[in-house]
Write a protein that holds these residues in place. Structure first.
Motif, PDB file in Angstrom:
ATOM      1  N   MET A   1      28.179 -27.085 -44.744  1.00 20.83           N
ATOM      2  CA  MET A   1      29.110 -26.802 -45.839  1.00 20.83           C
ATOM      3  C   MET A   1      28.547 -25.673 -46.694  1.00 20.83           C
ATOM      4  SD  MET A   1      30.485 -29.506 -48.651  1.00 20.83           S
ATOM      5  CE  MET A   1      31.522 -29.005 -49.995  1.00 20.83           C
ATOM      6  N   ARG A  16      12.569 -19.727 -56.958  1.00 18.52           N
ATOM      7  CA  ARG A  16      12.766 -20.548 -55.759  1.00 18.52           C
ATOM      8  C   ARG A  16      11.658 -20.265 -54.736  1.00 18.52           C
ATOM      9  NH1 ARG A  16      13.016 -24.951 -53.522  1.00 18.52           N
ATOM     10  NH2 ARG A  16      13.699 -24.959 -51.382  1.00 18.52           N
ATOM     11  N   GLN A  20       9.288 -23.078 -53.355  1.00 17.38           N
ATOM     12  CA  GLN A  20       9.301 -23.360 -51.923  1.00 17.38           C
ATOM     13  C   GLN A  20       7.899 -23.262 -51.319  1.00 17.38           C
ATOM     14  OE1 GLN A  20      12.479 -21.346 -49.979  1.00 17.38           O
ATOM     15  NE2 GLN A  20      12.566 -22.864 -48.358  1.00 17.38           N
ATOM     16  N   GLU A  42      13.159 -22.557 -38.819  1.00 22.14           N
ATOM     17  CA  GLU A  42      13.659 -23.059 -40.098  1.00 22.14           C
ATOM     18  C   GLU A  42      15.180 -23.141 -40.026  1.00 22.14           C
ATOM     19  OE1 GLU A  42      13.028 -20.825 -43.725  1.00 22.14           O
ATOM     20  OE2 GLU A  42      13.952 -22.429 -44.900  1.00 22.14           O
ATOM     21  N   GLY A  46      18.720 -19.851 -45.883  1.00 18.98           N
ATOM     22  CA  GLY A  46      19.145 -19.196 -47.118  1.00 18.98           C
ATOM     23  C   GLY A  46      18.627 -17.768 -47.171  1.00 18.98           C
ATOM     24  N   PHE A  66      17.655 -19.663 -39.134  1.00 19.95           N
ATOM     25  CA  PHE A  66      19.092 -19.417 -39.128  1.00 19.95           C
ATOM     26  C   PHE A  66      19.754 -20.068 -40.322  1.00 19.95           C
ATOM     27  CE2 PHE A  66      18.821 -23.454 -36.749  1.00 19.95           C
ATOM     28  CZ  PHE A  66      19.826 -24.206 -37.352  1.00 19.95           C
ATOM     29  N   LEU A  72      23.916 -14.710 -46.135  1.00 19.03           N
ATOM     30  CA  LEU A  72      22.531 -15.079 -46.461  1.00 19.03           C
ATOM     31  C   LEU A  72      21.580 -14.654 -45.345  1.00 19.03           C
ATOM     32  CD1 LEU A  72      22.999 -18.577 -48.143  1.00 19.03           C
ATOM     33  CD2 LEU A  72      22.333 -16.430 -49.220  1.00 19.03           C
ATOM     34  N   ALA A  92      23.739 -19.634 -37.230  1.00 18.39           N
ATOM     35  CA  ALA A  92      23.988 -20.813 -36.384  1.00 18.39           C
ATOM     36  C   ALA A  92      24.301 -22.002 -37.273  1.00 18.39           C
ATOM     37  CB  ALA A  92      22.760 -21.115 -35.519  1.00 18.39           C
ATOM     38  N   ASP A  93      24.730 -23.066 -36.613  1.00 19.69           N
ATOM     39  CA  ASP A  93      25.085 -24.316 -37.277  1.00 19.69           C
ATOM     40  C   ASP A  93      24.082 -25.378 -36.838  1.00 19.69           C
ATOM     41  OD1 ASP A  93      26.258 -26.718 -38.060  1.00 19.69           O
ATOM     42  OD2 ASP A  93      28.286 -26.093 -37.512  1.00 19.69           O
ATOM     43  N   CYS A  94      23.547 -26.106 -37.821  1.00 16.61           N
ATOM     44  CA  CYS A  94      22.590 -27.183 -37.528  1.00 16.61           C
ATOM     45  C   CYS A  94      23.119 -28.195 -36.519  1.00 16.61           C
ATOM     46  CB  CYS A  94      22.325 -27.993 -38.788  1.00 16.61           C
ATOM     47  SG  CYS A  94      21.157 -27.307 -39.879  1.00 16.61           S
ATOM     48  N   PHE A 110      14.399 -27.265 -45.526  1.00 16.46           N
ATOM     49  CA  PHE A 110      14.251 -27.280 -46.981  1.00 16.46           C
ATOM     50  C   PHE A 110      15.643 -27.476 -47.585  1.00 16.46           C
ATOM     51  CE2 PHE A 110      10.679 -24.612 -45.522  1.00 16.46           C
ATOM     52  CZ  PHE A 110       9.618 -25.216 -46.170  1.00 16.46           C
ATOM     53  N   ALA A 111      15.995 -28.727 -47.852  1.00 12.47           N
ATOM     54  CA  ALA A 111      17.239 -29.056 -48.580  1.00 12.47           C
ATOM     55  C   ALA A 111      18.505 -28.566 -47.875  1.00 12.47           C
ATOM     56  CB  ALA A 111      17.168 -28.492 -50.005  1.00 12.47           C
ATOM     57  N   VAL A 112      18.586 -28.801 -46.575  1.00  9.92           N
ATOM     58  CA  VAL A 112      19.741 -28.319 -45.808  1.00  9.92           C
ATOM     59  C   VAL A 112      20.560 -29.466 -45.204  1.00  9.92           C
ATOM     60  CG1 VAL A 112      20.440 -26.917 -43.820  1.00  9.92           C
ATOM     61  CG2 VAL A 112      18.534 -26.178 -45.269  1.00  9.92           C
ATOM     62  N   HIS A 115      23.633 -31.036 -46.635  1.00  7.20           N
ATOM     63  CA  HIS A 115      24.860 -30.228 -46.694  1.00  7.20           C
ATOM     64  C   HIS A 115      25.691 -30.359 -45.417  1.00  7.20           C
ATOM     65  CE1 HIS A 115      24.557 -27.727 -50.316  1.00  7.20           C
ATOM     66  NE2 HIS A 115      23.250 -27.776 -50.145  1.00  7.20           N
ATOM     67  N   VAL A 116      25.121 -30.948 -44.387  1.00  5.35           N
ATOM     68  CA  VAL A 116      25.758 -30.929 -43.066  1.00  5.35           C
ATOM     69  C   VAL A 116      26.621 -32.183 -42.914  1.00  5.35           C
ATOM     70  CG1 VAL A 116      25.326 -30.842 -40.585  1.00  5.35           C
ATOM     71  CG2 VAL A 116      23.765 -29.663 -42.164  1.00  5.35           C
TER      72      VAL A 116
END
Ligand code: SAM
Length: 206
Positions: A1, A16, A20, A42, A46, A66, A72, A92-94, A110-112, A115-116
């Motif tokens: 998302m 950030r 990080q 990774e 972002g 990706f 981004l 790409a998409d996770c 890292f905080a992804v 969102h999926v």
């Protein structure tokens, strides 16, 4: 998302980058090892600050990274151009990572994953692309934080089927990970280091 403008601002600035690097140092502490000379992935990179941290803190030889958001990825490409062959960036998409199985010595999130939409599918994909014996290192945002009224007003997240600490630990175990270290902070943030076990005689050692 995809994220809103405030989220992009939070995750695309030099503060950030500093945070990080600290996150990466803590993950290395939890993992108790670097991946010196190895190749890392990774997910959801972002603006690409995590790539620098993985190269330096985990001593990776190369980082592939990706993001779902092509803008981004291009920003990260510009920032990281000085790294040359040490970095490969792609969109790409996770939930469908288009790389061969058993490719990486470590995968970083890292905080992804929160969102999926199909976050369990993302974990399956991460497991698939790790070599046996390799590690998944994640810092995640938990359902308690996402459902906080202030966060709901200011930040965009999927609202259905988010996870708490035990849900995430359970999902890691369900796909076959061995949990090495996990921590949670204020029921809101989680830290995870999990290993894809080495297969022994066709089954995975636990
Ligand atoms: C909270 S930001 C974190 C960015 C970066 N990892 C960091 O820590 O600064 C979440 C990132 O995940 C990306 N993302 C969301 N859903 C994704 C998906 N399905 N596949 C890949 N990336 C995704 C977003 O575009 C965004 O860059």
């Amino acid at each position: 998302m995809s994220e809103n403008r405030l989220q992009r601002l939070i995750y695309s600035n030099c503060l950030r980058a500093w945070i990080q690097e600290l996150e990466c140092r803590y993950l290395r502490h939890l993992a108790g090892r670097s991946i010196r000379g190895g190749v890392a992935l990774e997910v959801g990179c972002g603006a690409g600050y995590g790539v620098d941290a993985i190269l330096e803190v985990f001593e990776a030889r190369r980082v592939d990274a990706f993001d779902l958001d092509g803008e981004l990825v291009e920003r990260a490409r510009t920032r990281l151009a000085r790294r040359g062959e040490q970095v490969r960036l792609f969109r790409a998409d996770c939930e469908a990572i288009d790389v061969p199985s058993e490719s990486y010595d470590a995968v970083f999130d890292f905080a992804v994953v929160h969102h999926v939409l199909g976050w369990r599918r993302a974990i399956e994909q991460i497991f698939r692309v790790l070599k046996p014996g390799a590690v998944f290192c994640a810092v995640e945002v938990l359902d308690r934080f996402i459902s906080n009224p202030v966060a709901r007003r200011l930040l965009d997240h999927p609202s259905q089927d988010r996870f708490g600490h035990e849900d995430f630990r359970g999902a890691l175990r369900d796909v076959g990970f061995k949990l090495l270290e996990t921590r949670q902070i204020a029921d809101s943030f989680g830290w995870y280091v999990a290993e894809r076990p080495v297969a022994i005689g066709g089954s995975h050692a636990s």
